[in-house]
Design a protein around this motif. Structure first.
Motif, PDB file in Angstrom:
ATOM      1  N   GLU A  71       3.909  14.302  -3.413  1.00  0.00           N
ATOM      2  CA  GLU A  71       5.286  15.325  -3.639  1.00  0.00           C
ATOM      3  C   GLU A  71       5.068  16.092  -2.508  1.00  0.00           C
ATOM      4  OE1 GLU A  71       8.067  14.568  -5.231  1.00  0.00           O
ATOM      5  OE2 GLU A  71       7.288  13.082  -6.733  1.00  0.00           O
ATOM      6  N   THR A  72       5.995  15.970  -1.369  1.00  0.00           N
ATOM      7  CA  THR A  72       5.882  16.977  -0.223  1.00  0.00           C
ATOM      8  C   THR A  72       6.937  18.087  -0.484  1.00  0.00           C
ATOM      9  OG1 THR A  72       7.536  16.271   1.218  1.00  0.00           O
ATOM     10  CG2 THR A  72       5.264  15.304   1.508  1.00  0.00           C
ATOM     11  N   GLY A  73       6.857  19.262   0.075  1.00  0.00           N
ATOM     12  CA  GLY A  73       7.903  20.244   0.343  1.00  0.00           C
ATOM     13  C   GLY A  73       8.909  19.840   1.250  1.00  0.00           C
ATOM     14  N   PRO A  74       9.752  20.678   1.513  1.00  0.00           N
ATOM     15  CA  PRO A  74      10.531  20.321   2.572  1.00  0.00           C
ATOM     16  C   PRO A  74       9.903  20.196   4.133  1.00  0.00           C
ATOM     17  CG  PRO A  74      11.488  21.995   1.386  1.00  0.00           C
ATOM     18  CD  PRO A  74      10.132  21.705   1.030  1.00  0.00           C
ATOM     19  N   VAL A  75      10.307  19.176   4.780  1.00  0.00           N
ATOM     20  CA  VAL A  75       9.626  18.749   6.121  1.00  0.00           C
ATOM     21  C   VAL A  75      10.686  18.941   7.005  1.00  0.00           C
ATOM     22  CG1 VAL A  75       8.385  17.112   7.645  1.00  0.00           C
ATOM     23  CG2 VAL A  75       7.927  17.507   5.171  1.00  0.00           C
ATOM     24  N   PRO A  76      10.834  19.766   7.996  1.00  0.00           N
ATOM     25  CA  PRO A  76      11.914  19.676   9.038  1.00  0.00           C
ATOM     26  C   PRO A  76      11.945  18.278   9.895  1.00  0.00           C
ATOM     27  CG  PRO A  76      10.465  21.493   9.386  1.00  0.00           C
ATOM     28  CD  PRO A  76       9.533  20.671   8.432  1.00  0.00           C
ATOM     29  N   GLY A 101      11.198  18.077  13.601  1.00  0.00           N
ATOM     30  CA  GLY A 101       9.606  18.045  13.761  1.00  0.00           C
ATOM     31  C   GLY A 101       9.176  16.734  13.452  1.00  0.00           C
ATOM     32  N   LEU A 102       9.646  16.014  12.573  1.00  0.00           N
ATOM     33  CA  LEU A 102       9.125  14.736  12.013  1.00  0.00           C
ATOM     34  C   LEU A 102       9.656  13.903  12.917  1.00  0.00           C
ATOM     35  CD1 LEU A 102       7.551  13.004  10.098  1.00  0.00           C
ATOM     36  CD2 LEU A 102       9.495  13.123   8.570  1.00  0.00           C
ATOM     37  N   LEU A 103      10.855  13.767  13.396  1.00  0.00           N
ATOM     38  CA  LEU A 103      11.202  12.813  14.328  1.00  0.00           C
ATOM     39  C   LEU A 103      10.305  12.971  15.707  1.00  0.00           C
ATOM     40  CD1 LEU A 103      15.126  13.135  13.940  1.00  0.00           C
ATOM     41  CD2 LEU A 103      13.793  11.128  13.451  1.00  0.00           C
ATOM     42  N   ALA A 104      10.220  13.977  16.016  1.00  0.00           N
ATOM     43  CA  ALA A 104       9.230  14.286  17.299  1.00  0.00           C
ATOM     44  C   ALA A 104       7.883  13.777  16.923  1.00  0.00           C
ATOM     45  CB  ALA A 104       9.180  15.812  17.749  1.00  0.00           C
ATOM     46  N   ASP A 105       7.236  13.895  15.992  1.00  0.00           N
ATOM     47  CA  ASP A 105       5.862  13.321  15.431  1.00  0.00           C
ATOM     48  C   ASP A 105       6.043  11.702  15.548  1.00  0.00           C
ATOM     49  OD1 ASP A 105       4.976  15.704  15.278  1.00  0.00           O
ATOM     50  OD2 ASP A 105       5.005  15.839  13.175  1.00  0.00           O
ATOM     51  N   LEU A 106       7.198  11.356  14.966  1.00  0.00           N
ATOM     52  CA  LEU A 106       7.344   9.858  14.875  1.00  0.00           C
ATOM     53  C   LEU A 106       7.537   9.155  16.227  1.00  0.00           C
ATOM     54  CD1 LEU A 106       9.767   9.627  12.036  1.00  0.00           C
ATOM     55  CD2 LEU A 106       7.524   8.464  12.064  1.00  0.00           C
ATOM     56  N   ASP A 107       8.151   9.886  17.319  1.00  0.00           N
ATOM     57  CA  ASP A 107       8.159   9.271  18.490  1.00  0.00           C
ATOM     58  C   ASP A 107       6.987   9.382  19.124  1.00  0.00           C
ATOM     59  OD1 ASP A 107      11.130   9.090  18.494  1.00  0.00           O
ATOM     60  OD2 ASP A 107      11.694  10.926  19.237  1.00  0.00           O
ATOM     61  N   VAL A 119       0.802  -1.105   0.139  1.00  0.00           N
ATOM     62  CA  VAL A 119       0.225  -0.049  -0.056  1.00  0.00           C
ATOM     63  C   VAL A 119       0.791   1.554   0.013  1.00  0.00           C
ATOM     64  CG1 VAL A 119      -1.539   1.256   1.385  1.00  0.00           C
ATOM     65  CG2 VAL A 119      -1.892  -1.251   1.114  1.00  0.00           C
ATOM     66  N   LEU A 120       2.022   1.253   0.575  1.00  0.00           N
ATOM     67  CA  LEU A 120       2.799   2.508   0.968  1.00  0.00           C
ATOM     68  C   LEU A 120       4.145   2.415   0.660  1.00  0.00           C
ATOM     69  CD1 LEU A 120       2.238   5.341   2.043  1.00  0.00           C
ATOM     70  CD2 LEU A 120       2.766   4.165   4.358  1.00  0.00           C
ATOM     71  N   ARG A 121       4.968   3.400  -0.172  1.00  0.00           N
ATOM     72  CA  ARG A 121       6.169   3.455  -0.187  1.00  0.00           C
ATOM     73  C   ARG A 121       6.674   4.837  -0.297  1.00  0.00           C
ATOM     74  NH1 ARG A 121      10.508   0.915  -3.795  1.00  0.00           N
ATOM     75  NH2 ARG A 121      11.781   2.681  -4.466  1.00  0.00           N
ATOM     76  N   LEU A 122       7.657   5.073   0.435  1.00  0.00           N
ATOM     77  CA  LEU A 122       8.087   6.590   0.712  1.00  0.00           C
ATOM     78  C   LEU A 122       9.560   6.734   0.303  1.00  0.00           C
ATOM     79  CD1 LEU A 122       7.380   8.796   3.861  1.00  0.00           C
ATOM     80  CD2 LEU A 122       9.943   8.104   3.216  1.00  0.00           C
ATOM     81  N   ASP A 123       9.797   7.601  -0.729  1.00  0.00           N
ATOM     82  CA  ASP A 123      11.151   8.020  -0.928  1.00  0.00           C
ATOM     83  C   ASP A 123      11.608   9.267  -0.412  1.00  0.00           C
ATOM     84  OD1 ASP A 123      11.828   5.447  -2.491  1.00  0.00           O
ATOM     85  OD2 ASP A 123      10.432   6.604  -4.247  1.00  0.00           O
ATOM     86  N   ALA A 124      12.810   9.396   0.287  1.00  0.00           N
ATOM     87  CA  ALA A 124      13.102  10.514   1.017  1.00  0.00           C
ATOM     88  C   ALA A 124      14.327  11.128   0.459  1.00  0.00           C
ATOM     89  CB  ALA A 124      13.127  10.470   2.293  1.00  0.00           C
ATOM     90  N   ARG A 125      14.395  12.327   0.244  1.00  0.00           N
ATOM     91  CA  ARG A 125      15.847  13.047  -0.021  1.00  0.00           C
ATOM     92  C   ARG A 125      15.960  14.200   0.529  1.00  0.00           C
ATOM     93  NH1 ARG A 125      11.752  13.648  -3.055  1.00  0.00           N
ATOM     94  NH2 ARG A 125      10.606  15.650  -3.821  1.00  0.00           N
ATOM     95  N   PRO A 126      17.314  14.568   0.880  1.00  0.00           N
ATOM     96  CA  PRO A 126      17.591  15.821   1.512  1.00  0.00           C
ATOM     97  C   PRO A 126      16.933  17.077   0.845  1.00  0.00           C
ATOM     98  CG  PRO A 126      19.710  14.380   1.447  1.00  0.00           C
ATOM     99  CD  PRO A 126      18.434  13.863   0.666  1.00  0.00           C
ATOM    100  N   ALA A 127      16.428  18.072   1.682  1.00  0.00           N
ATOM    101  CA  ALA A 127      16.029  19.116   1.151  1.00  0.00           C
ATOM    102  C   ALA A 127      16.201  20.520   1.828  1.00  0.00           C
ATOM    103  CB  ALA A 127      14.544  19.005   1.155  1.00  0.00           C
ATOM    104  N   GLY A 128      17.579  20.922   1.886  1.00  0.00           N
ATOM    105  CA  GLY A 128      18.039  21.961   2.444  1.00  0.00           C
ATOM    106  C   GLY A 128      18.455  21.284   3.812  1.00  0.00           C
ATOM    107  N   ALA A 129      19.091  22.088   4.860  1.00  0.00           N
ATOM    108  CA  ALA A 129      19.691  21.914   5.834  1.00  0.00           C
ATOM    109  C   ALA A 129      18.441  21.464   6.909  1.00  0.00           C
ATOM    110  CB  ALA A 129      20.186  23.150   6.643  1.00  0.00           C
ATOM    111  N   ASN A 130      18.728  20.094   7.425  1.00  0.00           N
ATOM    112  CA  ASN A 130      17.841  19.678   8.721  1.00  0.00           C
ATOM    113  C   ASN A 130      16.287  19.496   7.990  1.00  0.00           C
ATOM    114  OD1 ASN A 130      19.796  19.787  10.564  1.00  0.00           O
ATOM    115  ND2 ASN A 130      19.645  22.140  10.720  1.00  0.00           N
ATOM    116  N   ALA A 131      16.225  19.066   6.682  1.00  0.00           N
ATOM    117  CA  ALA A 131      14.787  19.123   6.241  1.00  0.00           C
ATOM    118  C   ALA A 131      14.900  17.843   5.192  1.00  0.00           C
ATOM    119  CB  ALA A 131      14.121  20.314   5.573  1.00  0.00           C
ATOM    120  N   CYS A 132      13.952  17.170   4.991  1.00  0.00           N
ATOM    121  CA  CYS A 132      13.751  16.257   3.905  1.00  0.00           C
ATOM    122  C   CYS A 132      12.444  16.553   3.146  1.00  0.00           C
ATOM    123  CB  CYS A 132      13.485  14.812   4.453  1.00  0.00           C
ATOM    124  SG  CYS A 132      15.039  14.034   5.032  1.00  0.00           S
ATOM    125  N   ALA A 133      12.395  16.162   1.924  1.00  0.00           N
ATOM    126  CA  ALA A 133      11.211  16.051   1.091  1.00  0.00           C
ATOM    127  C   ALA A 133      10.994  14.671   0.759  1.00  0.00           C
ATOM    128  CB  ALA A 133      11.508  16.937  -0.259  1.00  0.00           C
TER     129      ALA A 133
END
Length: 156
Positions: free
Chosen positions: A135-140, A143-149, A103-117
């Motif tokens: 397609e997402t824009g940059p995600v800090p 913040g995402l690590l805190a959300d995952l925790d 159902v789900l596949r996620l490809d991540a790539r760096p998007a500037g300092a301390n962010a991923c798209a």
């Protein structure tokens, strides 16, 4: 803050306008529909609502949204996806992929300092010939690590 408020565990990946969310909605015992269904079933609304056990995927891209249930998904599967994403995100120095099964596949790539798209591909279980791509824009990253925790903690 996520635009998705499911009342239960929820993992939001993306921006306000382009995101994918894994949610396990919680039923509100005060909701008139829940109260009526509980009365019909002959149980108190609080018992009828319970903790919720149906996982859903919600997708929005460019202001257009969709969502669907994930039949038969147990908490361990979203937790495994989130745990893998967390580990990859914490260790990432370049692009990475997290496979969430059919159902789900996620490809991540760096998007500037301390962010991923992210490029997230979602295949509805009742329509395996269709793939929704977000397609997402940059995600800090912090913040995402805190959300995952928080998400993983809500499933523990």
């Amino acid at each position: 803050m996520s635009p998705v408020d499911a009342g239960g565990p929820a993992l939001f990946i993306g921006t306000d306008t382009d995101y994918v969310a894994l949610v396990r909605p919680a039923l509100d015992p005060a909701d008139p529909g829940v109260r009526a269904a509980a009365a019909e079933a002959g149980v108190p609304p609080e018992e009828f609502a319970g903790p919720g056990d149906v996982w859903m995927v919600m997708v929005e891209t460019g202001g257009e949204g969709d969502g669907f249930e994930l039949p038969g998904v147990r908490d361990v599967e979203p937790a495994g996806f989130a745990g893998t994403l967390r580990a990859e995100l914490a260790a990432a120095s370049g692009p990475f992929t997290v496979d969430g099964g059919a159902v789900l596949r996620l490809d991540a790539r760096p998007a500037g300092a301390n962010a991923c798209a992210f490029t997230v591909r979602v295949t509805p279980p009742d329509d395996p010939g269709t793939t929704l791509t977000v397609e997402t824009g940059p995600v800090p990253t912090a913040g995402l690590l805190a959300d995952l925790d928080a998400f993983l903690g809500s499933l523990a």
